[in-house]
Design an enzyme around this catalytic site. Sequence first.
Site, PDB file in Angstrom:
ATOM      1  N   GLU A  71       0.584  -1.215   0.055  1.00  0.00           N
ATOM      2  CA  GLU A  71       0.015   0.002  -0.162  1.00  0.00           C
ATOM      3  C   GLU A  71       0.803   1.200   0.093  1.00  0.00           C
ATOM      4  O   GLU A  71       0.570   2.369   0.452  1.00  0.00           O
ATOM      5  CB  GLU A  71      -0.898   0.007   1.091  1.00  0.00           C
ATOM      6  CG  GLU A  71      -1.941  -1.180   1.220  1.00  0.00           C
ATOM      7  CD  GLU A  71      -2.864  -1.083   2.219  1.00  0.00           C
ATOM      8  OE1 GLU A  71      -4.323  -1.451   2.107  1.00  0.00           O
ATOM      9  OE2 GLU A  71      -2.787  -0.653   3.263  1.00  0.00           O
ATOM     10  N   VAL A  72       1.988   1.254  -0.499  1.00  0.00           N
ATOM     11  CA  VAL A  72       2.732   2.487  -0.714  1.00  0.00           C
ATOM     12  C   VAL A  72       2.346   3.287  -1.790  1.00  0.00           C
ATOM     13  O   VAL A  72       2.496   4.632  -1.660  1.00  0.00           O
ATOM     14  CB  VAL A  72       4.297   2.267  -1.044  1.00  0.00           C
ATOM     15  CG1 VAL A  72       5.252   3.160  -0.903  1.00  0.00           C
ATOM     16  CG2 VAL A  72       4.876   0.875   0.052  1.00  0.00           C
TER      17      VAL A  72
END
Length: 537
Positions: free
Chosen positions: A342-343
């Site tokens: 989820e960067v």
Amino acid sequence: MITTETSPSQYSVMSWFVRLFLLLCCTKCSLSWVYERTRGQVWPLPRFVSYQKTLNYINPVKFTFKVTNNTCPILDEAVKRYTDVIKKMLPRNHHQWQGCPDFSSLQEVLVTLTEPCEDWPNLHMDEHYEVHVNRPDYDNLTIVSSSSVWGLLRGLESFSQLVTPATDAAGCLVLNSTDILDYPRFKHRGLLLDTSRHYLPVPVILNILAAMEMNKMNVFHWHIVDDESFPYQSITYPSLSDKGAYDSKHLIYTQDNVKNIIEYARLRGIRVIPEFDSPGHTRAWGGGANKLLTACFTNGSFNGEFGPVDPSRSQNFKFVRTLLEEVKSVFPDKYIHVGGDEVQFGFQCWMSNPTVTQFMKDNNITSPENLEGYYMNQVLDMVYNINASAIVWEEVFKHGDPLHNDTVIQIWSSNRTEMLKEVTKEGMYALLSQGWYLDHISDQWQDFYKIDPTDFDGTEKQYQLVLGGEACMWGEMVDETNIVPRIWPRASAVAERLWSQKAVDKTAPAPRLNEHVCRMRRRGVAAQPANGPGFCP
């Protein structure tokens, strides 16, 4: 041997009166409202099990396990633990202890370990075991045997599940003559526990570990820190919990806490794999680590927000390496989970920061995805340079980052069949969690049986690269007041899916799960009802 679902032990007459009473009290009810439960059947379903009609009675006062070969502290502790489990199956002050007849009684179980003990559970540990209750070709002895201490732990658990209070002999326990030959289908059968969104007291974690032993799960994936809090009290960087914990004095995991949790798990054959997720999910790190996080800009000015770890600063990589070195020294397992998921939520921040964008130009990094790949490559090199191995979330694989062969890819959000196929086709290890999220409360245990880690079009070599899977208990909506019933017994279905044969979903596990819920409750685990109305005796 015959694999079977039906034990010869009969339901008590009282249970049928209760069901009839409930029926008569509600003219709209049906008998199907009150679910049946088995008596003395094992969870997860063993590979091979054969129940005979012969009943064997146990007087709990006289019952003992006798270790006949190799032993070690892990086995000694297990024998004490399971002796206690047997003796507590009837009320402590039962007034008819002496009413249990000695005839046809089973008072001693031989525990046989044929090879020396290992000290630490590991990915490749042997969990095969055998149980033979009153078997004629063993001189009518009862034996729990294995070549591995880990197998004996599983065998002792299975033996304890065969035993139930007798309905026809006051003060007695009873079990059928039984033969079991058992071993797990997958090596990695895990439970992820999130202690960042809500701090979980140590006794709650130990209770969950005890339940994991009852379900033969062997990996505690400790998602110990995240955006919301940093409760791990670091030796090297104490400022991380001082600034990042909800309460730096009371809501932290001290080094002694961590050591006790690891030891409690080790004695039960459970690996503890810590997760320190980065470069995203690190907001709580920022207060205790100067300039670790990326400053976010709007219209050329700092807007007061911070994003992922700033990969343009070499000092940040030194910080992460030192933290990982400490983690490796504290957690004995070979694997460390380093996240990488989820960067994309922080890509905009990266691209708004002039120092970061200049760094990208200087290093020919053309996209935020490639910048994440640059960061993760550095972190993965750190892991392997400290003689550890890495588990990462699927995004790291999807971005095409070069990975070491023993890196494990945990699949959580994509089409699982496609991702499993792609990961294993590249010769990488795979771990499945997609579809087994316990925080999705609309998903019931029946839904978890519809998922299998090998349901993809692959070769036998690819299937061998699937290590297993994990049920995930994310912590946004659970704390110590509700987390245990939220996990159990739904995670029991995942445990059986990962231990038992693939066809187990065709064997109507509901009655066994009802019994298992009552069993967990009797041992102090607050499992919620599995199948609607009913009762635990």
